[in-house]
Design an enzyme around this catalytic site. Structure first.
Site, PDB file in Angstrom:
ATOM      1  N   LYS A 198      44.619 -10.883   6.211  1.00 49.82           N
ATOM      2  CA  LYS A 198      44.465 -11.313   4.822  1.00 49.82           C
ATOM      3  C   LYS A 198      43.160 -10.764   4.256  1.00 49.82           C
ATOM      4  CE  LYS A 198      42.445 -14.909   3.133  1.00 49.82           C
ATOM      5  NZ  LYS A 198      41.962 -16.230   2.705  1.00 49.82           N
ATOM      6  N   ASP A 207      45.237 -11.652  -1.051  1.00 50.45           N
ATOM      7  CA  ASP A 207      45.234 -13.025  -1.565  1.00 50.45           C
ATOM      8  C   ASP A 207      44.259 -13.149  -2.736  1.00 50.45           C
ATOM      9  OD1 ASP A 207      45.758 -15.730  -1.766  1.00 50.45           O
ATOM     10  OD2 ASP A 207      44.331 -16.288  -0.191  1.00 50.45           O
ATOM     11  N   ARG A 261      38.690 -19.115  10.226  1.00 52.35           N
ATOM     12  CA  ARG A 261      37.533 -19.468  11.037  1.00 52.35           C
ATOM     13  C   ARG A 261      37.822 -19.762  12.506  1.00 52.35           C
ATOM     14  NH1 ARG A 261      35.259 -23.354   6.355  1.00 52.35           N
ATOM     15  NH2 ARG A 261      37.506 -23.320   5.938  1.00 52.35           N
TER      16      ARG A 261
END
Length: 243
Positions: free
Chosen positions: A38, A65, A219
């Site tokens: 992404k 995105d 993350r």
């Protein structure tokens, strides 16, 4: 010797970084373990289209995105511009309404006919950082799930290829839209990771079981002490819990 796990393109690793060099470092480190990435606002605004070009050279798929939200004409031109970059998925906001979503789909279709590169259009429903309390503070009158399903139904009527929603809504969306409709879920937290600022979350295995087609994971991979180990653990978690 490191155990090798083949990439699973249902996993999209989020490149939430602000420089080409940081992106390069993550992708090179993860190597063959991740095939889909992404590129969000942070990286795209900092480095632009060269990020997609480099990822394609590495044989990766790209989820752009940008969460486009504007008048229909502007969004249509935005979709036309990014379609030429060869991205696989691109986001708009479902709350932009029927005319905006239809304009985005039409623009993607035209790009596909013109140059053979048609991105799938995904409509963002309600961000996974919202819980009911924060949603109410922002003026939400319906419960989150009701609002999500309302937007999903509208998005499907407009011809979008899928939606972005939390894993908590995945099962109901799948029931509503049937097979072949993309359900991309952020807010994915493997069993070994913390929630961070995400509110409506699930493990990778749970989200896939409930109907998600792709999982956006940031993350827990990119901030892990050993990112390759984190990806391998996620792959194992999915395979061990496969129904």
């Amino acid at each position: 010797m490191e155990r090798v796990c083949s990439a699973d393109d249902r996993i999209i690793a989020a490149l939430d970084v602000d420089s080409f060099e940081k992106m390069e470092s993550i992708v090179e480190e993860l190597g063959e373990l991740v095939s889909f990435y992404k590129v969000g606002m942070e990286l795209y605004y900092a480095e632009g289209s060269k990020t997609m070009e480099w990822l394609h050279e590495k044989g990766k798929q790209v989820f752009l995105d940008l969460k486009m939200y504007d008048i229909p004409n502007t969004v249509a031109h935005g979709i036309s511009s990014v379609s030429g970059l060869g991205v696989d998925l691109v986001t708009i906001h479902a709350s932009g309404g029927r005319a905006m979503m239809e304009a985005a789909v039409k623009s993607a279709d035209e790009a596909g006919r013109k140059n053979g590169m048609r991105p799938k259009i995904l409509a963002v429903t309600v961000l996974t950082s919202f819980d009911e309390t924060v949603w109410g503070e922002a003026g939400g009158s319906l419960p989150i799930e009701s609002q999500v399903l309302h937007l999903v139904k509208l998005a499907k009527e407009c011809g979008v290829d899928g939606v972005v929603a939390s894993p908590e809504e995945a099962r109901r969306i799948r029931e509503l839209c049937g097979s072949g409709f993309e359900i991309v879920t952020p807010g994915i937290r493997p069993v070994f990771a913390g929630a961070d600022d995400q509110k409506r979350i699930a493990t990778p295995a749970m989200a896939l079981h409930d109907g998600a087609t792709r999982l956006v994971i940031g993350r827990p991979i990119t901030k892990a002490k050993d990112p390759r180990k984190a990806v391998r653990m996620i792959l194992e978690e999915i395979r061990e819990n496969k129904k």
